[in-house]
Design a protein around this motif. Structure first.
Motif, PDB file in Angstrom:
ATOM      1  N   VAL A 111      -0.830  56.408 -15.612  1.00  0.00           N
ATOM      2  CA  VAL A 111      -1.132  55.093 -15.041  1.00  0.00           C
ATOM      3  C   VAL A 111      -1.373  54.145 -16.212  1.00  0.00           C
ATOM      4  CG1 VAL A 111      -2.676  53.809 -13.521  1.00  0.00           C
ATOM      5  CG2 VAL A 111      -2.119  56.190 -13.007  1.00  0.00           C
ATOM      6  N   LEU A 112      -0.294  53.448 -16.623  1.00  0.00           N
ATOM      7  CA  LEU A 112      -0.355  52.689 -17.874  1.00  0.00           C
ATOM      8  C   LEU A 112      -1.343  51.525 -17.871  1.00  0.00           C
ATOM      9  CD1 LEU A 112       3.304  52.821 -19.170  1.00  0.00           C
ATOM     10  CD2 LEU A 112       1.378  54.341 -19.636  1.00  0.00           C
ATOM     11  N   PRO A 113      -1.497  50.815 -16.755  1.00  0.00           N
ATOM     12  CA  PRO A 113      -2.500  49.741 -16.784  1.00  0.00           C
ATOM     13  C   PRO A 113      -3.883  50.277 -17.139  1.00  0.00           C
ATOM     14  CG  PRO A 113      -1.122  49.540 -14.829  1.00  0.00           C
ATOM     15  CD  PRO A 113      -0.731  50.824 -15.499  1.00  0.00           C
ATOM     16  N   LEU A 114      -4.225  51.429 -16.581  1.00  0.00           N
ATOM     17  CA  LEU A 114      -5.510  52.037 -16.906  1.00  0.00           C
ATOM     18  C   LEU A 114      -5.543  52.428 -18.383  1.00  0.00           C
ATOM     19  CD1 LEU A 114      -8.272  53.327 -16.015  1.00  0.00           C
ATOM     20  CD2 LEU A 114      -7.007  55.461 -15.775  1.00  0.00           C
ATOM     21  N   LEU A 115      -4.493  53.144 -18.810  1.00  0.00           N
ATOM     22  CA  LEU A 115      -4.456  53.647 -20.181  1.00  0.00           C
ATOM     23  C   LEU A 115      -4.536  52.504 -21.193  1.00  0.00           C
ATOM     24  CD1 LEU A 115      -4.040  56.348 -21.787  1.00  0.00           C
ATOM     25  CD2 LEU A 115      -1.686  55.585 -22.091  1.00  0.00           C
ATOM     26  N   PHE A 116      -3.692  51.495 -20.983  1.00  0.00           N
ATOM     27  CA  PHE A 116      -3.654  50.366 -21.920  1.00  0.00           C
ATOM     28  C   PHE A 116      -4.916  49.526 -21.811  1.00  0.00           C
ATOM     29  CE2 PHE A 116       1.088  49.906 -23.185  1.00  0.00           C
ATOM     30  CZ  PHE A 116       1.179  51.285 -23.315  1.00  0.00           C
ATOM     31  N   GLY A 117      -5.542  49.571 -20.630  1.00  0.00           N
ATOM     32  CA  GLY A 117      -6.770  48.803 -20.430  1.00  0.00           C
ATOM     33  C   GLY A 117      -7.952  49.367 -21.197  1.00  0.00           C
ATOM     34  N   VAL A 118      -8.046  50.685 -21.306  1.00  0.00           N
ATOM     35  CA  VAL A 118      -9.245  51.265 -21.920  1.00  0.00           C
ATOM     36  C   VAL A 118      -9.050  51.667 -23.386  1.00  0.00           C
ATOM     37  CG1 VAL A 118     -10.169  52.110 -19.722  1.00  0.00           C
ATOM     38  CG2 VAL A 118      -8.757  53.629 -21.137  1.00  0.00           C
ATOM     39  N   SER A 119      -7.788  51.947 -23.789  1.00  0.00           N
ATOM     40  CA  SER A 119      -7.588  52.560 -25.100  1.00  0.00           C
ATOM     41  C   SER A 119      -7.664  51.570 -26.254  1.00  0.00           C
ATOM     42  CB  SER A 119      -6.220  53.255 -25.151  1.00  0.00           C
ATOM     43  OG  SER A 119      -6.141  54.235 -24.144  1.00  0.00           O
ATOM     44  N   ASN A 120      -8.217  52.023 -27.390  1.00  0.00           N
ATOM     45  CA  ASN A 120      -8.140  51.250 -28.619  1.00  0.00           C
ATOM     46  C   ASN A 120      -6.766  51.410 -29.250  1.00  0.00           C
ATOM     47  OD1 ASN A 120     -11.118  52.563 -28.501  1.00  0.00           O
ATOM     48  ND2 ASN A 120     -11.184  50.432 -29.205  1.00  0.00           N
ATOM     49  N   ARG A 121      -6.286  52.664 -29.236  1.00  0.00           N
ATOM     50  CA  ARG A 121      -4.954  52.944 -29.743  1.00  0.00           C
ATOM     51  C   ARG A 121      -4.276  53.911 -28.797  1.00  0.00           C
ATOM     52  NH1 ARG A 121      -4.909  55.554 -35.215  1.00  0.00           N
ATOM     53  NH2 ARG A 121      -6.832  56.524 -34.484  1.00  0.00           N
ATOM     54  N   VAL A 122      -2.955  53.862 -28.795  1.00  0.00           N
ATOM     55  CA  VAL A 122      -2.193  54.754 -27.915  1.00  0.00           C
ATOM     56  C   VAL A 122      -1.086  55.413 -28.718  1.00  0.00           C
ATOM     57  CG1 VAL A 122      -0.679  54.909 -25.890  1.00  0.00           C
ATOM     58  CG2 VAL A 122      -2.657  53.372 -25.843  1.00  0.00           C
ATOM     59  N   MET A 123      -0.915  56.733 -28.477  1.00  0.00           N
ATOM     60  CA  MET A 123       0.238  57.423 -29.054  1.00  0.00           C
ATOM     61  C   MET A 123       1.207  57.711 -27.913  1.00  0.00           C
ATOM     62  SD  MET A 123       0.558  61.092 -31.042  1.00  0.00           S
ATOM     63  CE  MET A 123      -0.277  62.100 -29.832  1.00  0.00           C
TER      64      MET A 123
END
Ligand SMILES: Nc1ncnc2c1ncn2[C@@H]1O[C@H](COP(=O)(O)OP(=O)(O)OP(=O)(O)O)[C@@H](O)[C@H]1O
Ligand SMILES: [Mg+2]
Lengths: 338, 250
Positions: B198-210
């Motif tokens: 669920v990218l909105p959630l992931l991008f919403g909370v993460s400082n960095r993403v791999m």
């Protein structure tokens, strides 16, 4: 009706225990008392088996060997070295405990059927070892001339009460020990490993250590019971390692209810009566037209199958289910005054 | 900022299939590190390698606070303060909700035995499971089980919490509840690695993403940077999907 069962569970259990304790006081029939003693010894073995089989979910088919090792240890030490049975019996618990550690080390890493195969092989190995040393163990005939228990001049076998209350006390201690164990955090960890091994280790439970301890804890009282058994029957026989006794004991765990402890305790005594009375009553063999031994074991086997098919939670599981349901019914009536 | 976990060139093969292929990354203390990637990219396998459940890496190193842990047994890894959840909702079904959480508190933690109860209560409270505490875990709903899994992970106050698709199968209300929970946990000094579709959630909370694909690390960066990265969009949507994406987003 079920409310009744629930509210009076403790008093009912107490009444049951008191009636059972009164058996030797009111019953004259020697066989009935003998079977009660045998039943309680089997109940000890079965309920301890429930720790590995029921709680840890490990198919330990070397469990009966702990009982047998207890019997032979105390038998050999008393017959060959002349030490007191009161010392021989705890020695049996020690050797049983050592055996449990030895068998658990390869067993804890294996799964399902492989555990069953390995542990069964271990128990047969012990049997072969015993049979290979007839000078020490009496071989196929068993070790005879095992001394009976005695305190001063008081001989246990001459008394109607002595074995009954001694074994009763042992069963009580064993049951209290097991129930405390399974309701502790240790018990919780065994159930967790059984329910979901990967999840359990992911929450810090050391699998190998807990399983080893389960084997160890399950061996001590059977080891003691084995010694008492040998001195009670004044013989240590290789039949202990046989398939028929293992099946009977397994039926006590399964019919009594796995992971309950109380189930195998109660049904252990009941099954002993049922099975032994079937073996000794002539009408069974007349009705079925076969010799008595096989009928008895067919009966036990059928009972196991029927239990697994129709009420896998066993007798004690059913009792728990009913009392839980009545508790639920009570709660809903309290919450909903209409 | 100090590194809490560093993964160097780990590889895991299943026969011919290279499920995780020479992946490296490092997570800083206190950050929320996201992992994205299409189905079968190797995200869960990567979690498995780090936690040793149920297998270790074929090669490569995993270092936690300067201790090499890539061959450590799973319960030891938990003892160090790394707690994970599973992608599939997982519980000790025959134990109660409360007992499920207690398991997380008792073994391999430095909690004292007299503080077990209060730690369990606190974890149940923060996941909204207090009223269900005496129910059997097997009776819980999917969202209930997912929260229970998190409760049993955070009860020991781990330094590193690893969440494998916590949002899978949740509805909108549950998603926003989960998002604030994650932010709340992170505020309390927990480092979090989260795998999420669920990218909105992931991008919403993460400082960095791999982003991973075919077992490899494809890209890493801030959510904003990745959202503009063509390789990422292509991994998810394919070549034609990427064109469509650009057509829509202008
Ligand atoms: N135990 C296993 N044995 C064989 N192949 C496996 C095993 N576990 C995973 N795989 C394969 O490895 C690859 C990576 O799987 P993994 O579960 O890590 O993907 P994922 O990124 O978590 O995917 P998803 O988003 O669907 O959860 C997949 O192709 C999968 O089929
Ligand atoms: Mg996955």
């Amino acid at each position: 009706m079920m409310h009744f069962l629930d509210a009076y569970k403790k008093p009912l259990a107490l009444v049951g225990i008191i009636i059972f304790l009164a058996i030797p006081l009111v019953v004259e029939n020697k066989l009935l008392i003998h079977l009660a003693i045998l039943g309680m010894l089997y109940a000890i073995v079965a309920s301890n088996w429930d720790l590995t089989l029921g709680y840890a979910g490990v198919f330990n088919f070397a469990h009966l060997a702990f009982f047998g090792i207890g019997a032979y240890t105390s038998g050999i030490l008393t017959v060959k070295l002349g030490i007191s049975p009161w010392l021989g019996i705890p020695c049996g618990a020690v050797t049983a405990a050592l055996a449990s550690i030895i068998v658990s080390i390869p067993a804890i890493r294996l799964r399902g059927i492989y555990v069953a195969l390995l542990t069964f092989a271990c128990s047969q190995l012990v049997l072969l070892l015993l049979l290979s040393q007839p000078l020490i163990t009496g071989g196929q005939q068993g070790l005879t001339g095992v001394p009976q228990l005695q305190i001063g001049d008081f001989l246990f076998r001459e008394s109607k009460y002595a074995h009954f209350y001694l074994v009763g006390l042992l069963l009580l201690c064993s049951t209290v020990f097991l129930r405390r164990l399974v309701s502790s955090d240790f018990g919780l960890s065994l159930i967790a490993l059984r329910d979901f091994e990967e999840y359990a280790v992911a929450r810090g439970i050391p699998l190998a250590r807990q399983r080893l301890l389960a084997f160890l804890f399950s061996s001590i009282f059977p080891g003691l019971a084995g010694g008492v058994y040998a001195h009670f029957l004044i013989v240590a026989s290789p039949d202990i390692f046989g398939f028929s006794l293992a099946t009977l004991l397994l039926s006590m765990v399964l019919v009594g209810g796995v992971a309950t402890i109380y189930g195998p305790v109660v049904i252990g005594v009941v099954m002993t009566y049922v099975s032994e009375l079937m073996a000794s009553s002539a009408w069974m063999s007349d009705v079925f037209g076969v010799s008595r031994g096989p009928v008895r074991f067919m009966f036990v086997a059928v009972l196991i199958v029927l239990t697994m098919r129709f009420f896998p939670q066993g007798v004690w599981g059913l009792v728990n289910q009913f009392s839980a349901r009545s508790l639920q019914a009570k709660n809903t009536t309290v919450e909903d005054p209409a | 900022m100090a590194t809490i976990l560093s993964v160097n060139g780990v590889t895991k093969k299943f026969g011919e299939l290279v499920a995780v292929d020479d992946v490296s990354f490092a997570v800083d203390e206190g950050e929320i590190y996201g992992i994205a990637g299409p189905n079968g990219a190797g995200k869960t396998t990567l979690f498995n390698l780090i936690t040793g459940i149920p297998y270790h890496a074929d090669s490569g190193a995993v270092t936690y606070r300067s201790e090499e842990i890539s061959q450590l047994s799973p319960h030891k890894i938990y003892e160090l303060g790394i707690a994970r959840t599973f992608q599939k909702e997982t519980a000790f079904d025959t134990l109660t909700v409360q007992e499920n959480v207690r398991i997380g508190a008792v073994f391999g933690t430095d909690l004292e035995s007299k503080s077990y109860d209060s730690a369990v209560d606190q974890a149940l409270e923060s996941l909204g499971l207090i009223d269900d505490r005496y129910r059997l875990a097997g009776e819980l709903s999917l969202y209930g089980k997912k929260r229970l899994m998190i409760a049993s992970a955070i009860v020991s106050n781990p330094h590193l919490l690893m969440l494998d698709e916590p949002a899978g199968g949740l509805n909108v209300a549950e998603l926003s509840e989960l998002e604030s929970l994650i932010l709340r946990l992170s505020g309390g000094e927990m480092t979090i690695i989260i795998i999420e579709h669920v990218l909105p959630l992931l991008f919403g909370v993460s400082n960095r993403v791999m982003v991973m694909d075919f077992g490899k690390r494809l890209a890493e960066g801030s959510p904003e940077a990745l959202a503009r990265d063509d390789t990422v969009i292509e991994a998810y949507l394919g070549e034609r999907g990427k064109d469509a994406f650009h057509a829509i987003s202008g």
